[in-house]
Every structure is written in structure tokens, then in C-alpha cells.
Design a protein around this motif. Sequence first.
Motif, PDB file in Angstrom:
ATOM      1  N   PHE A 152       1.070  -1.397   0.278  1.00 28.74           N
ATOM      2  CA  PHE A 152      -0.078  -0.062   0.040  1.00 28.74           C
ATOM      3  C   PHE A 152       0.646   1.264  -0.299  1.00 28.74           C
ATOM      4  CE2 PHE A 152      -2.428  -3.005   1.294  1.00 28.74           C
ATOM      5  CZ  PHE A 152      -4.425  -2.867   1.642  1.00 28.74           C
ATOM      6  N   PRO A 153       1.496   1.153  -1.014  1.00 26.27           N
ATOM      7  CA  PRO A 153       2.873   2.277  -0.848  1.00 26.27           C
ATOM      8  C   PRO A 153       1.980   3.536  -1.303  1.00 26.27           C
ATOM      9  CG  PRO A 153       2.306   0.989  -3.677  1.00 26.27           C
ATOM     10  CD  PRO A 153       1.583   0.644  -2.548  1.00 26.27           C
ATOM     11  N   ARG A 180       0.530   7.833   8.623  1.00 27.66           N
ATOM     12  CA  ARG A 180       1.536   7.868   7.584  1.00 27.66           C
ATOM     13  C   ARG A 180       2.726   7.589   6.711  1.00 27.66           C
ATOM     14  NH1 ARG A 180       3.132  11.487  12.945  1.00 27.66           N
ATOM     15  NH2 ARG A 180       1.454  13.207  12.650  1.00 27.66           N
ATOM     16  N   ARG A 181       2.631   6.512   7.066  1.00 26.01           N
ATOM     17  CA  ARG A 181       4.075   5.348   6.440  1.00 26.01           C
ATOM     18  C   ARG A 181       2.657   4.357   5.360  1.00 26.01           C
ATOM     19  NH1 ARG A 181       6.350   1.962  10.741  1.00 26.01           N
ATOM     20  NH2 ARG A 181       6.652   0.703   8.791  1.00 26.01           N
ATOM     21  N   VAL A 182       1.130   4.066   5.723  1.00 27.42           N
ATOM     22  CA  VAL A 182       0.686   3.371   4.800  1.00 27.42           C
ATOM     23  C   VAL A 182      -0.867   3.513   5.219  1.00 27.42           C
ATOM     24  CG1 VAL A 182      -0.981   1.099   5.619  1.00 27.42           C
ATOM     25  CG2 VAL A 182       1.381   1.441   6.094  1.00 27.42           C
ATOM     26  N   PRO A 183      -1.379   4.059   3.718  1.00 27.54           N
ATOM     27  CA  PRO A 183      -2.431   4.257   3.907  1.00 27.54           C
ATOM     28  C   PRO A 183      -3.372   3.428   3.864  1.00 27.54           C
ATOM     29  CG  PRO A 183      -1.634   4.347   1.719  1.00 27.54           C
ATOM     30  CD  PRO A 183      -0.868   3.584   2.774  1.00 27.54           C
ATOM     31  N   CYS A 184      -4.787   4.250   5.367  1.00 27.78           N
ATOM     32  CA  CYS A 184      -5.591   3.505   5.877  1.00 27.78           C
ATOM     33  C   CYS A 184      -6.275   4.185   6.857  1.00 27.78           C
ATOM     34  CB  CYS A 184      -4.483   2.602   7.296  1.00 27.78           C
ATOM     35  SG  CYS A 184      -4.209   4.331   8.182  1.00 27.78           S
ATOM     36  N   LYS A 185      -7.642   3.658   7.362  1.00 28.65           N
ATOM     37  CA  LYS A 185      -8.523   4.432   7.726  1.00 28.65           C
ATOM     38  C   LYS A 185      -8.474   3.334   8.993  1.00 28.65           C
ATOM     39  CE  LYS A 185     -13.532   5.167   7.585  1.00 28.65           C
ATOM     40  NZ  LYS A 185     -14.690   4.595   6.493  1.00 28.65           N
ATOM     41  N   LYS A 224     -14.524   9.153  21.648  1.00 31.24           N
ATOM     42  CA  LYS A 224     -14.887  10.333  20.914  1.00 31.24           C
ATOM     43  C   LYS A 224     -13.562  11.505  20.759  1.00 31.24           C
ATOM     44  CE  LYS A 224     -19.017  11.025  22.113  1.00 31.24           C
ATOM     45  NZ  LYS A 224     -20.747  11.470  21.888  1.00 31.24           N
ATOM     46  N   ALA A 225     -12.740  11.692  21.973  1.00 28.06           N
ATOM     47  CA  ALA A 225     -11.261  12.525  22.080  1.00 28.06           C
ATOM     48  C   ALA A 225     -10.257  11.603  21.564  1.00 28.06           C
ATOM     49  CB  ALA A 225     -11.255  12.692  23.940  1.00 28.06           C
ATOM     50  N   PHE A 226     -10.178  10.210  21.372  1.00 30.97           N
ATOM     51  CA  PHE A 226      -9.454   9.897  20.603  1.00 30.97           C
ATOM     52  C   PHE A 226      -9.409   9.880  19.206  1.00 30.97           C
ATOM     53  CE2 PHE A 226      -7.030   5.675  19.004  1.00 30.97           C
ATOM     54  CZ  PHE A 226      -5.939   5.592  19.883  1.00 30.97           C
ATOM     55  N   ARG A 227     -10.793   9.433  18.483  1.00 31.99           N
ATOM     56  CA  ARG A 227     -10.970   9.766  17.711  1.00 31.99           C
ATOM     57  C   ARG A 227     -10.893  11.399  16.544  1.00 31.99           C
ATOM     58  NH1 ARG A 227     -14.684  11.563  14.355  1.00 31.99           N
ATOM     59  NH2 ARG A 227     -15.265  11.309  12.673  1.00 31.99           N
ATOM     60  N   LYS A 228     -11.550  11.923  17.838  1.00 33.29           N
ATOM     61  CA  LYS A 228     -10.569  13.669  17.460  1.00 33.29           C
ATOM     62  C   LYS A 228      -9.043  13.842  16.877  1.00 33.29           C
ATOM     63  CE  LYS A 228     -11.428  18.351  19.410  1.00 33.29           C
ATOM     64  NZ  LYS A 228     -11.813  19.675  20.225  1.00 33.29           N
ATOM     65  N   ARG A 229      -8.429  13.470  17.993  1.00 30.92           N
ATOM     66  CA  ARG A 229      -6.963  13.600  17.807  1.00 30.92           C
ATOM     67  C   ARG A 229      -6.979  12.801  16.188  1.00 30.92           C
ATOM     68  NH1 ARG A 229      -3.810  15.140  16.142  1.00 30.92           N
ATOM     69  NH2 ARG A 229      -1.645  14.860  16.833  1.00 30.92           N
ATOM     70  N   LEU A 230      -7.581  11.591  16.176  1.00 30.09           N
ATOM     71  CA  LEU A 230      -7.323  10.739  14.528  1.00 30.09           C
ATOM     72  C   LEU A 230      -7.444  11.778  13.808  1.00 30.09           C
ATOM     73  CD1 LEU A 230      -7.290   7.807  15.838  1.00 30.09           C
ATOM     74  CD2 LEU A 230      -5.187   8.548  15.696  1.00 30.09           C
ATOM     75  N   VAL A 231      -8.596  12.624  13.297  1.00 31.26           N
ATOM     76  CA  VAL A 231      -9.005  13.244  12.539  1.00 31.26           C
ATOM     77  C   VAL A 231      -8.136  14.311  12.385  1.00 31.26           C
ATOM     78  CG1 VAL A 231     -10.611  14.521  11.827  1.00 31.26           C
ATOM     79  CG2 VAL A 231     -11.554  11.974  12.780  1.00 31.26           C
ATOM     80  N   GLU A 232      -7.971  15.653  13.479  1.00 30.62           N
ATOM     81  CA  GLU A 232      -7.292  16.270  13.576  1.00 30.62           C
ATOM     82  C   GLU A 232      -6.002  16.389  12.793  1.00 30.62           C
ATOM     83  OE1 GLU A 232      -7.154  17.947  17.322  1.00 30.62           O
ATOM     84  OE2 GLU A 232      -9.707  18.660  17.157  1.00 30.62           O
ATOM     85  N   GLY A 233      -5.350  14.434  13.168  1.00 29.88           N
ATOM     86  CA  GLY A 233      -3.655  14.702  12.773  1.00 29.88           C
ATOM     87  C   GLY A 233      -3.996  13.832  11.492  1.00 29.88           C
ATOM     88  N   GLY A 234      -5.058  13.850  10.372  1.00 28.94           N
ATOM     89  CA  GLY A 234      -5.198  13.823   8.699  1.00 28.94           C
ATOM     90  C   GLY A 234      -5.585  12.509   8.859  1.00 28.94           C
TER      91      GLY A 234
END
Length: 261
Positions: A124-125, A161-166, A189-199
Motif C-alpha cells: 500500500f505505497p 503516514r506510512r501506510v494509507p489506511c482508515k 470520542k477524544a481519541f477519534r478527534k485526535r486522529l482526525v485532527e492529525g489527518g
Amino acid sequence: GIERVFERAGETEAGAEAGAGAKSGKEEVTNVVFMGMGEPLHNIEAVLAAVDILVDPRGLAFSRNKVTVSTSGLVPEIERFLNESQGSLAVSLNATTDEIRSWIMPINRKYNMASLLGVLGDHFPRRDLGRHQRQVFFEYIMLAGINDSNEDAERLLEISRRVPCKFNLIYFNTHEGSEFRCSDRETIKAFRKRLVEGGAMCTIRQSRGDEEMAACGQLGSPDSPEDWKPPPPRLKKPRRLREAEAEEEAEAQEATKGAAA
């Protein structure tokens, strides 16, 4: 025929008929997931054949993005699946360090995170393809005090940032005899928010059936506690967790002594 392929892959005849119904319009089936049936890649020959039929225009003609095989992380079989199949891949990650993952998922002792992420990174480059970027789905069950820290979220962002993922965050369905607890809703919810804010792309899977002990990871009767049996022996907890528990116990004892005095 298709029924035999599904049976060998771990599905039932009803599952095959539902898929056929999707094509004929009798019943709307939009996604097929190989999950909750044991490790699909332990039966890779039949799984590969079933996925081929599901996505082939001459078969059931599902989009390859709608057919997903979930695995705990069998690295050689993952590599073969990615080389030979058009289906999507989901990986039960559930931790961000080898220490924790080896504790809650013993497969990590054979195929550690470096080997797992290595094969995923090769297949998954990361390219700037937008919505057309092929990606892996990481399933991540939320365990209170085990894998739900800010540091865990940061390590997941590094993986993204290394592997395209969801990422798909999953509620742990508690049950009697388990040493684990689900992270509370605010933490998730806070955990998800941090992930989303990080892109990162991240969803939260809603749990269903837990009131009847029939949710994911639960097989029991809520009205028959006498039927409960203790879980099998487990590996020792990671050192940092044991030390934290010992420290909490010592503080509690000191507080008790102080109150008694």
C-alpha cells in the motif's frame, strides 16, 4: 458451485443465497466481510476463490471495495492475499506497541508489528491519489488504560503516514470473567478527534446486541451466571501495567493506614 466455495470459506449456504439475491435484486446486500468466523487466512485457498467469485463480473459482480477480508495479522498469507486477490483487507491492529499487542494478540509474537507494517507498506505505497488511493482498514478495539492514551493516538498517526489506511474504533463488549474494560465514550470520542485532527480517516463502530450477550466477542447468556467458566491462562501483563497497578495498590494501602490513624 458457489455454495461449496462459500461453505469451504466459512460462510453458509444462506450467505451465498443472500449474495445471489443482491445481484437479482431480491435482497439488497451491499457489503461482504469475512470476519467473526475464525481466521479467514488460515483457509486462504477457499477465501481467495470465494472473493474472486464475489468480485468477478461473471460472478456476483461486487465492487472490490465492498468485499473485505479481516485478519489478525498472518504476514505470509497477507502478502499472498494482496498479490492474488482484488478484495479489500482489514487488519485487527488493537495496539500500537509490540509489548501490548503481544499480550492481547499472541499472533504478534510470531509476526510482530514491524513485519506486519512492513508488508502493508510494501503493498500500500502512499501516493497522492486522493479517493482512489488503495488503503488498508485497521480495526482497533478500545480498552481502558491499555491502548487508549494520547501516546497511542500519536503512534497510530505515525502509522497512517506510512501506510494509507482508515481506522475503525470498536467498543469492547465487556463480559463476566474478562480483565478488560471498554474505554468510556468521552475517551473514545477524544481519541477519534485526535486522529482526525492529525489527518487520519477514522470511524467509530457502534455496538449491537450487547444487552443479550450477543455482541461481537460475546457468547453467553445474561441470565445464567452459574454457567460462567474462567478464561484460559494468559500471558503476564506487560511490566509497565504491573508496575502501575502495584503503585496504585501501595497508594491505596497508605491511604487506608492514614485513615485508620
